[in-house]
Write an enzyme that holds these catalytic residues in place. Structure first.
Site, PDB file in Angstrom:
ATOM      1  N   LYS A   1      98.988  40.183 -11.992  1.00 30.19           N
ATOM      2  CA  LYS A   1      97.745  40.444 -12.729  1.00 30.19           C
ATOM      3  C   LYS A   1      97.696  39.492 -13.912  1.00 30.19           C
ATOM      4  CE  LYS A   1      96.346  42.509 -16.327  1.00 30.19           C
ATOM      5  NZ  LYS A   1      95.130  41.769 -16.698  1.00 30.19           N
ATOM      6  N   PRO A   2      96.808  38.495 -13.861  1.00 24.81           N
ATOM      7  CA  PRO A   2      96.706  37.594 -15.012  1.00 24.81           C
ATOM      8  C   PRO A   2      95.939  38.241 -16.154  1.00 24.81           C
ATOM      9  CG  PRO A   2      95.148  36.958 -13.294  1.00 24.81           C
ATOM     10  CD  PRO A   2      95.886  38.161 -12.769  1.00 24.81           C
TER      11      PRO A   2
ATOM     12  N   SER B   1     102.993  41.083 -25.105  1.00 22.20           N
ATOM     13  CA  SER B   1     103.384  41.604 -26.418  1.00 22.20           C
ATOM     14  C   SER B   1     104.441  42.708 -26.289  1.00 22.20           C
ATOM     15  CB  SER B   1     102.150  42.148 -27.134  1.00 22.20           C
ATOM     16  OG  SER B   1     101.598  43.189 -26.357  1.00 22.20           O
TER      17      SER B   1
ATOM     18  N   GLU C   1     109.567  39.611 -21.076  1.00 20.94           N
ATOM     19  CA  GLU C   1     109.499  38.463 -21.987  1.00 20.94           C
ATOM     20  C   GLU C   1     108.459  38.828 -23.035  1.00 20.94           C
ATOM     21  OE1 GLU C   1     111.364  35.952 -22.084  1.00 20.94           O
ATOM     22  OE2 GLU C   1     112.203  35.671 -20.097  1.00 20.94           O
ATOM     23  N   LEU C   2     108.918  39.222 -24.208  1.00 17.76           N
ATOM     24  CA  LEU C   2     108.000  39.839 -25.181  1.00 17.76           C
ATOM     25  C   LEU C   2     107.774  38.928 -26.391  1.00 17.76           C
ATOM     26  CD1 LEU C   2     109.446  43.457 -24.817  1.00 17.76           C
ATOM     27  CD2 LEU C   2     107.634  42.358 -23.500  1.00 17.76           C
TER      28      LEU C   2
ATOM     29  N   CYS D   1     104.905  32.131 -27.909  1.00 18.86           N
ATOM     30  CA  CYS D   1     105.883  33.150 -28.296  1.00 18.86           C
ATOM     31  C   CYS D   1     107.091  32.528 -28.996  1.00 18.86           C
ATOM     32  CB  CYS D   1     106.337  33.913 -27.063  1.00 18.86           C
ATOM     33  SG  CYS D   1     106.910  32.810 -25.780  1.00 18.86           S
TER      34      CYS D   1
ATOM     35  N   GLU E   1     104.400  38.754 -35.853  1.00 17.13           N
ATOM     36  CA  GLU E   1     104.083  37.542 -35.098  1.00 17.13           C
ATOM     37  C   GLU E   1     102.704  37.031 -35.532  1.00 17.13           C
ATOM     38  OE1 GLU E   1     103.817  38.423 -30.917  1.00 17.13           O
ATOM     39  OE2 GLU E   1     104.685  36.501 -30.377  1.00 17.13           O
TER      40      GLU E   1
HETATM   41  P1  NAP Z   1      99.305  41.415 -24.256  1.00 17.02           P
HETATM   42  O1  NAP Z   1      98.173  42.008 -24.962  1.00 17.02           O
HETATM   43  O2  NAP Z   1     100.581  42.171 -24.196  1.00 17.02           O
HETATM   44  O3  NAP Z   1      98.776  41.081 -22.779  1.00 17.02           O
HETATM   45  C1  NAP Z   1      99.590  40.478 -21.824  1.00 17.02           C
HETATM   46  C2  NAP Z   1      99.213  41.007 -20.458  1.00 17.02           C
HETATM   47  O4  NAP Z   1      99.444  42.405 -20.434  1.00 17.02           O
HETATM   48  C3  NAP Z   1      97.757  40.793 -20.091  1.00 17.02           C
HETATM   49  O5  NAP Z   1      97.665  40.493 -18.719  1.00 17.02           O
HETATM   50  C4  NAP Z   1      97.158  42.151 -20.375  1.00 17.02           C
HETATM   51  O6  NAP Z   1      96.025  42.443 -19.616  1.00 17.02           O
HETATM   52  C5  NAP Z   1      98.282  43.068 -19.972  1.00 17.02           C
HETATM   53  N1  NAP Z   1      98.206  44.403 -20.559  1.00 17.02           N
HETATM   54  C6  NAP Z   1      97.613  44.805 -21.712  1.00 17.02           C
HETATM   55  N2  NAP Z   1      97.794  46.130 -21.896  1.00 17.02           N
HETATM   56  C7  NAP Z   1      98.509  46.577 -20.837  1.00 17.02           C
HETATM   57  C8  NAP Z   1      99.029  47.852 -20.460  1.00 17.02           C
HETATM   58  N3  NAP Z   1      98.862  48.956 -21.194  1.00 17.02           N
HETATM   59  N4  NAP Z   1      99.738  47.945 -19.315  1.00 17.02           N
HETATM   60  C9  NAP Z   1      99.930  46.845 -18.541  1.00 17.02           C
HETATM   61  N5  NAP Z   1      99.468  45.618 -18.841  1.00 17.02           N
HETATM   62  C10 NAP Z   1      98.772  45.480 -19.991  1.00 17.02           C
HETATM   63  O7  NAP Z   1      99.722  40.022 -24.843  1.00 17.02           O
HETATM   64  P2  NAP Z   1      98.791  38.772 -25.135  1.00 17.02           P
HETATM   65  O8  NAP Z   1      98.141  38.977 -26.432  1.00 17.02           O
HETATM   66  O9  NAP Z   1      97.940  38.451 -23.959  1.00 17.02           O
HETATM   67  O10 NAP Z   1      99.875  37.623 -25.174  1.00 17.02           O
HETATM   68  C11 NAP Z   1     100.539  37.284 -26.311  1.00 17.02           C
HETATM   69  C12 NAP Z   1     101.889  37.959 -26.369  1.00 17.02           C
HETATM   70  O11 NAP Z   1     102.695  37.497 -25.309  1.00 17.02           O
HETATM   71  C13 NAP Z   1     102.633  37.596 -27.648  1.00 17.02           C
HETATM   72  O12 NAP Z   1     103.278  38.713 -28.178  1.00 17.02           O
HETATM   73  C14 NAP Z   1     103.640  36.560 -27.165  1.00 17.02           C
HETATM   74  O13 NAP Z   1     104.749  36.433 -27.995  1.00 17.02           O
HETATM   75  C15 NAP Z   1     103.961  37.088 -25.819  1.00 17.02           C
HETATM   76  N6  NAP Z   1     104.531  36.029 -24.984  1.00 17.02           N
HETATM   77  C16 NAP Z   1     105.871  36.085 -24.717  1.00 17.02           C
HETATM   78  C17 NAP Z   1     106.465  35.098 -23.965  1.00 17.02           C
HETATM   79  C18 NAP Z   1     107.931  35.146 -23.643  1.00 17.02           C
HETATM   80  O14 NAP Z   1     108.356  34.454 -22.736  1.00 17.02           O
HETATM   81  N7  NAP Z   1     108.732  35.935 -24.332  1.00 17.02           N
HETATM   82  C19 NAP Z   1     105.696  34.033 -23.468  1.00 17.02           C
HETATM   83  C20 NAP Z   1     104.333  34.000 -23.758  1.00 17.02           C
HETATM   84  C21 NAP Z   1     103.773  35.032 -24.519  1.00 17.02           C
HETATM   85  P3  NAP Z   1      94.538  42.320 -20.215  1.00 17.02           P
HETATM   86  O15 NAP Z   1      94.302  40.871 -20.366  1.00 17.02           O
HETATM   87  O16 NAP Z   1      93.726  42.957 -19.169  1.00 17.02           O
HETATM   88  O17 NAP Z   1      94.534  43.054 -21.521  1.00 17.02           O
END
Ligand code: NAP
Length: 463
Positions: free
Chosen positions: A156-157, A210, A231-232, A265, A365
């Site tokens: 799921k992107p 996140s 990977e958060l 991240c 962050e």
């Molecule tokens: P996010 O809000 O956590 O969303 C990431 C993914 O999770 C999206 O596909 C989102 O879908 C989905 N999602 C949201 N709520 C969910 C739930 N309750 N249950 C299941 N899936 C859910 O994060 P973001 O803002 O897109 O991305 C930025 C974050 O990613 C930052 O914290 C960054 O540090 C982290 N990150 C970590 C790494 C690593 O390798 N450690 C790499 C890249 C990014 P929707 O789009 O439909 O909301």
């Protein structure tokens, strides 16, 4: 039926409107994935490897098209999008090679009539959830080891950036990877996430996103005891030791901090500088930052594209305002270009000095092109500040003193460390975080392990 409007964050242009999958459709996709798994697990490793290599080649043939999709839906400069396609492909190349190196072992038994054999088998169907900041690489980093191991895969992107994923998966199908072995689902995170965690077919969830969402997925996966890779979030410190080569350190800081408009991240979020070189470093960094250009990533010579959305923009502005209210000095930036009607939000790269640990920017962050500089007196103090958040993804330091370097390596609680290196990520290296930055590693020989089960066979009554 619910739809997603995919928008160019630089212009507000609607690139495409796509339907969300319904609950029924998602359940069918998961059933298909289970059928796909049963077939794919039996395909020999050399054939899986060959198909992965074909997919990698196909992606490279479509590099220009894919990079344009990334830039249009994510906003990053086109040159960075091309770099992301190469990076995404490198995971497929690496795991195509690993597919044929999934070895078991034999163990000397404690009886002459016994033999002990350990074999590895694919874990089952894998579900991935990916973020918008690297729509290609975060997907292939999961899909490639899963497919190499013999697992089927569904992803799921993020709602902002599904088009890259959809095209990559089409290309996988074009080279002959079966349509039920790699699939995508479009929909809202919480809805799809729950269907994934509840599914009896899915044996592993691999998530990049996140920390709060990661925690929800971990809780929800407990019911069916799924394997997890998380990977958060990160909040990387970048430490400038007194003896560092400042010009080199500045060039690496620019790469680490401002790539993808600071929305990575692993990007340097807290710049810790020895008090004896803080003036010189701040001056050099500010001069380099002033050369960065802001604009539409499709235009040539743009370094910093838009922020992904209003929520991300508001968080950045709030952190800067909080820091300034508490005494931070703005060396450059703190400028914004906003068009709310077309939902475009640009943040000019910003350098802040006189930072202290009470400021939100040191605790949360940032996900934006803001470089806060804080001074330290001793290496011990630098380590204490660096380790003082719940995050433990990436850390960087710059020194040519090997004793100081090894001290920092030994004492920093982070999964990825760049020593005189602002860009340590590579397909052949284990990427992942400590503490609340995650569980498990992606990339390297470690990255295929989470997709494999270990089966132990004890044969008795032999002569
Ligand atoms: P996010 O809000 O956590 O969303 C990431 C993914 O999770 C999206 O596909 C989102 O879908 C989905 N999602 C949201 N709520 C969910 C739930 N309750 N249950 C299941 N899936 C859910 O994060 P973001 O803002 O897109 O991305 C930025 C974050 O990613 C930052 O914290 C960054 O540090 C982290 N990150 C970590 C790494 C690593 O390798 N450690 C790499 C890249 C990014 P929707 O789009 O439909 O909301």
């Amino acid at each position: 039926m619910e739809t997603l409007k995919i928008m160019n964050p630089a212009t507000g242009e609607i690139l495409k409107e796509i339907s969300c999958h319904t609950e029924q459709e998602i359940k069918l996709i998961l059933e298909n994935g289970q059928t796909g798994f049963k077939k794919w697990a039996k395909v020999n490793a050399h054939e899986r490897s060959r198909l992965l290599k074909d997919w990698a080649r196909k992606i490279q043939e479509h590099k220009a098209e894919l990079a344009e999709i990334i830039t249009k839906e994510n906003g990053k400069p086109l040159s960075e999008a091309v770099g992301e396609i190469n990076y995404a492909t490198s995971y497929i190349d690496w795991y195509a090679e690993e597919a044929v190196r999934i070895y078991g072992r034999t163990i000397p038994a404690s009886s002459e009539t016994k033999r002990i054999v350990v074999s590895r088998q694919p874990i089952g169907m894998v579900a991935a959830i990916t973020p918008w900041n690297f729509p290609a690489a975060m997907m292939t980093r999961k899909a490639a080891p899963a497919l190499a191991a013999g697992c089927s895969f569904v992803v799921k992107p993020a709602e902002e950036t599904p088009l890259t994923t959809m095209r990559l998966i089409e290309l996988a199908h074009e080279v002959g990877i079966p349509t039920d072995v790699i699939q995508y689902v479009n929909g809202q995170g919480p809805v799809v996430g729950k269907l994934f965690t509840d599914s009896e077919f899915i044996r592993k969830i691999t998530f990049t996103g996140s920390t709060p969402v990661g925690k929800v997925l971990m809780k929800n996966s407990a019911e069916t005891v799924k394997h997890l890779t998380m990977e958060l979030g990160g909040h990387a410190p970048l430490i400038i030791v007194e003896d560092a080569d400042l010009d080199y350190a500045v060039s690496q800081t620019i790469i680490s901090k401002f790539r993808n408009a600071g929305q990575t991240c692993v990007c340097a979020n807290r710049i810790l500088v020895d008090e004896n070189v803080i003036e010189a470093f701040s001056e050099k960094l500010t001069a380099a930052v002033n050369k960065l250009t802001v604009g539409n990533g499709m235009d040539t010579n743009v370094d910093i594209g838009p922020i992904i959305n209003e929520k991300g923009f508001n968080k950045i502005v709030a952190q800067v305002e909080d820091a300034v209210a508490k005494g931070a000095e703005v060396l450059t930036g703190n400028k914004y270009d906003v068009n709310k009607e077309q939902s475009s939000f640009f943040v000019y790269p910003t350098v802040l000095k006189n930072i202290d640990v009470s400021m939100a920017i040191m605790q949360e962050e940032t996900f934006g092109p803001i470089a806060p500089i804080i001074s330290f007196k001793t290496i011990e103090e630098a380590v204490e500040i660096a380790n003082s958040t719940p995050y433990g993804l990436a850390a960087y330091f710059f020194t040519n003193d090997y004793r100081v370097g090894m001290y920092l390596h030994d004492h920093l609680d982070f999964g990825i460390i760049g020593w005189n290196d602002g860009a340590p990520s590579a397909a052949h290296s284990p990427f992942g975080g400590m503490k609340e930055s995650g569980l498990g590693r992606e990339g390297g020989i470690e990255g295929i392990e989470p997709y494999l089960e270990t089966k132990y066979l004890s044969i008795g009554n032999l002569v």
